[in-house]
Design a protein around this motif. Structure first.
Motif, PDB file in Angstrom:
ATOM      1  N   LYS A  29     -21.796  23.525   7.800  1.00 14.00           N
ATOM      2  CA  LYS A  29     -22.731  23.357   6.693  1.00 14.00           C
ATOM      3  C   LYS A  29     -23.888  22.471   7.146  1.00 14.00           C
ATOM      4  O   LYS A  29     -23.679  21.488   7.847  1.00 14.00           O
ATOM      5  N   VAL A  30     -25.100  22.854   6.746  1.00 11.18           N
ATOM      6  CA  VAL A  30     -26.249  22.022   7.133  1.00 11.18           C
ATOM      7  C   VAL A  30     -26.873  21.383   5.889  1.00 11.18           C
ATOM      8  O   VAL A  30     -26.659  21.837   4.774  1.00 11.18           O
ATOM      9  N   ASN A  31     -27.623  20.312   6.109  1.00  4.69           N
ATOM     10  CA  ASN A  31     -28.240  19.598   4.997  1.00  4.69           C
ATOM     11  C   ASN A  31     -29.744  19.807   4.993  1.00  4.69           C
ATOM     12  O   ASN A  31     -30.367  19.932   6.045  1.00  4.69           O
ATOM     13  N   ALA A  32     -30.301  19.816   3.790  1.00  2.00           N
ATOM     14  CA  ALA A  32     -31.745  19.984   3.662  1.00  2.00           C
ATOM     15  C   ALA A  32     -32.427  18.667   4.016  1.00  2.00           C
ATOM     16  O   ALA A  32     -31.965  17.592   3.634  1.00  2.00           O
ATOM     17  N   GLU A  33     -33.516  18.792   4.807  1.00  2.00           N
ATOM     18  CA  GLU A  33     -34.316  17.614   5.106  1.00  2.00           C
ATOM     19  C   GLU A  33     -35.763  18.016   4.886  1.00  2.00           C
ATOM     20  O   GLU A  33     -36.369  18.643   5.756  1.00  2.00           O
ATOM     21  N   GLY A  34     -36.254  17.697   3.719  1.00  2.00           N
ATOM     22  CA  GLY A  34     -37.580  18.185   3.347  1.00  2.00           C
ATOM     23  C   GLY A  34     -37.538  19.697   3.291  1.00  2.00           C
ATOM     24  O   GLY A  34     -36.701  20.271   2.605  1.00  2.00           O
ATOM     25  N   GLU A  35     -38.418  20.341   4.056  1.00  2.00           N
ATOM     26  CA  GLU A  35     -38.467  21.805   4.091  1.00  2.00           C
ATOM     27  C   GLU A  35     -37.452  22.374   5.080  1.00  2.00           C
ATOM     28  O   GLU A  35     -37.248  23.568   5.136  1.00  2.00           O
ATOM     29  N   ASP A  36     -36.879  21.510   5.899  1.00  2.00           N
ATOM     30  CA  ASP A  36     -36.051  21.976   7.015  1.00  2.00           C
ATOM     31  C   ASP A  36     -34.553  21.850   6.752  1.00  2.00           C
ATOM     32  O   ASP A  36     -34.124  21.190   5.827  1.00  2.00           O
ATOM     33  N   TRP A  37     -33.805  22.533   7.630  1.00  2.00           N
ATOM     34  CA  TRP A  37     -32.355  22.419   7.594  1.00  2.00           C
ATOM     35  C   TRP A  37     -31.914  21.712   8.857  1.00  2.00           C
ATOM     36  O   TRP A  37     -32.386  22.001   9.943  1.00  2.00           O
ATOM     37  N   LYS A  38     -30.980  20.789   8.694  1.00  2.00           N
ATOM     38  CA  LYS A  38     -30.561  20.001   9.840  1.00  2.00           C
ATOM     39  C   LYS A  38     -29.046  20.020  10.024  1.00  2.00           C
ATOM     40  O   LYS A  38     -28.280  19.772   9.082  1.00  2.00           O
ATOM     41  N   CYS A  39     -28.641  20.344  11.265  1.00  2.00           N
ATOM     42  CA  CYS A  39     -27.219  20.320  11.612  1.00  2.00           C
ATOM     43  C   CYS A  39     -26.943  18.959  12.258  1.00  2.00           C
ATOM     44  O   CYS A  39     -27.738  18.493  13.066  1.00  2.00           O
ATOM     45  N   ASP A  40     -25.814  18.356  11.903  1.00  2.00           N
ATOM     46  CA  ASP A  40     -25.469  17.045  12.476  1.00  2.00           C
ATOM     47  C   ASP A  40     -25.435  17.105  13.992  1.00  2.00           C
ATOM     48  O   ASP A  40     -25.789  16.159  14.673  1.00  2.00           O
ATOM     49  N   GLU A  41     -24.994  18.261  14.513  1.00  2.00           N
ATOM     50  CA  GLU A  41     -24.851  18.355  15.954  1.00  2.00           C
ATOM     51  C   GLU A  41     -26.076  18.968  16.629  1.00  2.00           C
ATOM     52  O   GLU A  41     -26.485  18.529  17.698  1.00  2.00           O
ATOM     53  N   HIS A  42     -26.666  19.998  15.998  1.00  2.00           N
ATOM     54  CA  HIS A  42     -27.726  20.746  16.668  1.00  2.00           C
ATOM     55  C   HIS A  42     -29.138  20.438  16.181  1.00  2.00           C
ATOM     56  O   HIS A  42     -30.092  21.094  16.598  1.00  2.00           O
ATOM     57  N   GLY A  43     -29.266  19.476  15.267  1.00  2.00           N
ATOM     58  CA  GLY A  43     -30.589  19.083  14.808  1.00  2.00           C
ATOM     59  C   GLY A  43     -31.249  20.130  13.930  1.00  2.00           C
ATOM     60  O   GLY A  43     -30.552  20.868  13.208  1.00  2.00           O
ATOM     61  N   LYS A  44     -32.584  20.216  14.006  1.00  2.00           N
ATOM     62  CA  LYS A  44     -33.323  21.126  13.148  1.00  2.00           C
ATOM     63  C   LYS A  44     -33.032  22.575  13.568  1.00  2.00           C
ATOM     64  O   LYS A  44     -33.183  22.925  14.738  1.00  2.00           O
ATOM     65  N   ILE A  45     -32.618  23.389  12.624  1.00  2.00           N
ATOM     66  CA  ILE A  45     -32.277  24.780  12.943  1.00  2.00           C
ATOM     67  C   ILE A  45     -32.809  25.708  11.843  1.00  2.00           C
ATOM     68  O   ILE A  45     -33.154  25.267  10.750  1.00  2.00           O
ATOM     69  N   GLU A  46     -32.844  26.961  12.173  1.00  2.00           N
ATOM     70  CA  GLU A  46     -33.137  28.015  11.199  1.00  2.00           C
ATOM     71  C   GLU A  46     -31.787  28.358  10.553  1.00  2.00           C
ATOM     72  O   GLU A  46     -30.895  28.845  11.250  1.00  2.00           O
ATOM     73  N   ALA A  47     -31.628  28.095   9.267  1.00  2.00           N
ATOM     74  CA  ALA A  47     -30.292  28.228   8.671  1.00  2.00           C
ATOM     75  C   ALA A  47     -29.827  29.678   8.527  1.00  2.00           C
ATOM     76  O   ALA A  47     -30.626  30.567   8.232  1.00  2.00           O
ATOM     77  N   SER A  48     -28.521  29.901   8.771  1.00  2.00           N
ATOM     78  CA  SER A  48     -27.883  31.167   8.394  1.00  2.00           C
ATOM     79  C   SER A  48     -27.166  30.906   7.069  1.00  2.00           C
ATOM     80  O   SER A  48     -27.176  29.793   6.579  1.00  2.00           O
ATOM     81  N   HIS A  49     -26.513  31.947   6.557  1.00  2.00           N
ATOM     82  CA  HIS A  49     -25.828  31.759   5.277  1.00  2.00           C
ATOM     83  C   HIS A  49     -24.374  32.161   5.367  1.00  2.00           C
ATOM     84  O   HIS A  49     -24.021  33.071   6.106  1.00  2.00           O
ATOM     85  N   LYS A  50     -23.546  31.475   4.611  1.00  2.00           N
ATOM     86  CA  LYS A  50     -22.140  31.827   4.549  1.00  2.00           C
ATOM     87  C   LYS A  50     -21.781  31.993   3.080  1.00  2.00           C
ATOM     88  O   LYS A  50     -22.208  31.212   2.239  1.00  2.00           O
ATOM     89  N   MET A  51     -21.018  33.037   2.805  1.00  2.00           N
ATOM     90  CA  MET A  51     -20.690  33.294   1.406  1.00  2.00           C
ATOM     91  C   MET A  51     -19.568  32.386   0.926  1.00  2.00           C
ATOM     92  O   MET A  51     -18.660  32.050   1.677  1.00  2.00           O
ATOM     93  N   ILE A  52     -19.654  31.980  -0.323  1.00  2.00           N
ATOM     94  CA  ILE A  52     -18.568  31.221  -0.950  1.00  2.00           C
ATOM     95  C   ILE A  52     -18.428  31.696  -2.397  1.00  2.00           C
ATOM     96  O   ILE A  52     -19.422  31.856  -3.102  1.00  2.00           O
ATOM     97  N   LEU A  53     -17.208  31.974  -2.787  1.00  2.00           N
ATOM     98  CA  LEU A  53     -16.935  32.365  -4.168  1.00  2.00           C
ATOM     99  C   LEU A  53     -15.767  31.535  -4.650  1.00  2.00           C
ATOM    100  O   LEU A  53     -14.875  31.213  -3.871  1.00  2.00           O
ATOM    101  N   SER A  54     -15.766  31.178  -5.910  1.00  2.00           N
ATOM    102  CA  SER A  54     -14.580  30.524  -6.453  1.00  2.00           C
ATOM    103  C   SER A  54     -14.235  31.164  -7.779  1.00  2.00           C
ATOM    104  O   SER A  54     -15.103  31.738  -8.451  1.00  2.00           O
ATOM    105  N   GLY A  55     -12.993  31.092  -8.119  1.00  2.00           N
ATOM    106  CA  GLY A  55     -12.544  31.743  -9.344  1.00  2.00           C
ATOM    107  C   GLY A  55     -11.125  31.366  -9.679  1.00  2.00           C
ATOM    108  O   GLY A  55     -10.639  30.314  -9.266  1.00  2.00           O
TER     109      GLY A  55
END
Ligand SMILES: [Zn+2]
Length: 350
Positions: A231-257
Motif C-alpha cells: 500500500k502506498v501513501n499520498a504525498e501531495g499529488e504523488d504516491w510514495k512507497c516506503d521502500e521505493h519512494g515516489k512511484i506511479e501507483a497501481s491498484h489492488k481491489m478490496i471488497l468487504s462484506g
C-alpha cells in the motif's frame, strides 16, 4: 504456449530454498532479491501459513517457471504444492472413500478419493474412471503403503494441493512408514478446518460453505506500489512507497462484506484476485469507471453460496472477528469436474 522449464531441484536439503530462488531468478530474469521479496510477500499474504519453500514454489509458478523435481528424489507430503508435475511420493493409505458416479454430457464417469499420509502431512489423491480399478481390484487398500510415480498436483475446490495420477502410476510397496497422528488436519498442514461460523475463533484458518449476503458500499480498490505491491501513501499529488519512494501507483481491489452459513455470520474481506473473482471484474475495469461505487448495483455473486477459506482475525477498530478470504471456491462438484476436464484437454493438446 508457455515454455515449460524443466528444472532439477533437490529436496530435503538445507539450501533448497536458496536453490529455488536461484532457479526462479535465472528463468524469470528477476534479481534474487526481487524473488526473495516476492516470496516474503507471498508468505505474508497467506498469513504465514506456507513455508518459505512452499511460497517459493507459488512465486515460481506465478512467474511461469515450472519447478519440476528430479525424478529419483524423495518428496515428502508437506512439500507437495499445487502445480508440481512428475511427483514421486511414498505414503500410507489412511482412508478410501466410496467411488462416486458423475454424469458429463451423457457420459458416465467415476471419481474416488484416497487420503494419504506420511510423517510430514496428509494429502488427497483423486482417482478418475479406470484408475478406480486399483481399489476395486484390491491393489490398493487402507493401511497399504503405496508409491506414486509421475503424479501431478492440482488445486482442489478450496485451493489446496490435490494429487492426481494422470499418466503416472500408484503401486503397493512393502515398507512401513510413520504417519502424522489422527488429529492432524486432512490434506496438509495449511489445510483449513471446517466448522460453522458461530464456532470461528481468532487465529483459525477456516473453510465454510456460506452465502455471500452483502457487500459494503466502499471504494473497491486502493493504491499500491507496482514494484512491491504494498500500500502506498499520498504525498501531495504523488504516491510514495516506503521502500521505493515516489512511484506511479497501481491498484489492488478490496471488497468487504458479510457471509452467513445459516448458523452465524461474519464480516469478510477479499483482496486482489479473490476480490476480482467475487466481483467478476478486473481492477483495471473498475478503476476506469467514473463512479466505481456503481459496481455494487449489480453483483451476480450476491446471494450465492461459495466455499470461503481464509484466516479469522480480529478487526482492530470494531474488535469483531472477520475473515480474510484466501480463496472462494464453487460449491458444486460439476464445476470441479469441468475444470479438470478442461485441464485434461489442454494437456492432450500439448
Ligand atoms: Zn514499493
Amino acid at each position: 504456449m508457455p515454455i515449460i522449464f524443466k528444472l532439477f531441484i533437490q529436496y530435503n536439503c538445507m539450501s533448497s530454498v536458496e536453490k529455488l530462488i536461484e532457479t526462479i531468478s535465472k528463468e524469470s530474469k528477476k534479481s534474487a532479491d526481487e524473488v526473495k521479496t516476492m516470496i516474503e510477500e507471498k508468505q505474508l499474504e497467506l498469513s504465514g501459513l506456507v513455508s518459505e519453500e512452499g511460497a517459493a514454489y507459488m512465486v515460481g509458478r506465478e512467474l511461469g517457471v515450472s519447478l519440476l523435481k528430479e525424478s529419483n528424489k524423495v518428496l515428502k507430503v508437506e512439500n507437495i504444492v499445487t502445480g508440481l508435475r512428475s511427483v514421486d511420493v511414498t505414503a500410507k493409505v489412511v482412508k478410501i472413500t466410496d467411488p462416486r458416479e458423475f454424469d458429463k454430457k451423457g457420459k458416465k464417469g467415476l471419481v474416488q478419493n484416497i487420503l494419504l499420509a506420511d510423517e510430514t502431512g496428509r494429502i488427497r489423491l483423486t482417482l478418475w474412471n479406470d484408475e478406480t480399478d486399483l481399489v476395486k481390484n484390491g491393489k490398493i487398500k487402507e493401511d497399504d503403503v503405496i508409491k506414486i510415480t509421475g503424479g501431478y498436483v492440482r488445486p482442489d475446490n478450496l485451493g489446496k494441493p490435490n494429487l492426481m495420477l494422470g499418466k503416472g502410476k500408484a503401486e503397493k510397496v512393502n515398507e512401513d512408514i510413520e504417519v502424522v497422528s489422527d488429529s492432524y488436519p486432512d490434506f496438509g498442514r495449511s489445510q483449513s478446518k471446517s466448522s460453522h461460523i458461530s464456532a470461528f475463533k481468532v487465529g483459525d484458518y477456516q473453510s465454510t460453505r456460506a452465502c455471500l449476503v452483502q457487500l459494503f458500499n466502499r471504494r473497491p480498490f486502493y493504491e499500491v506500489c507496482p514494484k512491491c505491491g504494498k500500500k502506498v501513501n499520498a504525498e501531495g499529488e504523488d504516491w510514495k512507497c516506503d521502500e521505493h519512494g515516489k512511484i506511479e501507483a497501481s491498484h489492488k481491489m478490496i471488497l468487504s462484506g458479510t457471509i452467513d452459513d445459516g448458523f452465524g455470520n461474519i464480516r469478510v474481506v477479499f483482496f486482489g484476485d479473490t476480490a476480482e473473482k467475487v466481483l467478476g471484474k478486473s481492477v483495471e475495469e473498475v478503476v476506469k469507471l467514473k463512479d466505481p461505487l456503481t459496481i455494487y448495483e449489480n453483483i451476480e455473486a450476491l446471494g450465492n453460496e461459495f466455499i470461503f477459506t481464509g484466516s479469522v482475525k480480529q478487526n482492530t477498530f470494531t474488535e469483531k472477528n472477520e475473515m480474510v478470504v484466501n480463496s472462494v471456491g464453487n460449491v458444486n462438484l460439476k464445476g470441479e469436474i469441468e475444470t479438470f476436464i478442461k485441464d485434461l484437454n489442454v494437456k492432450n493438446k500439448n
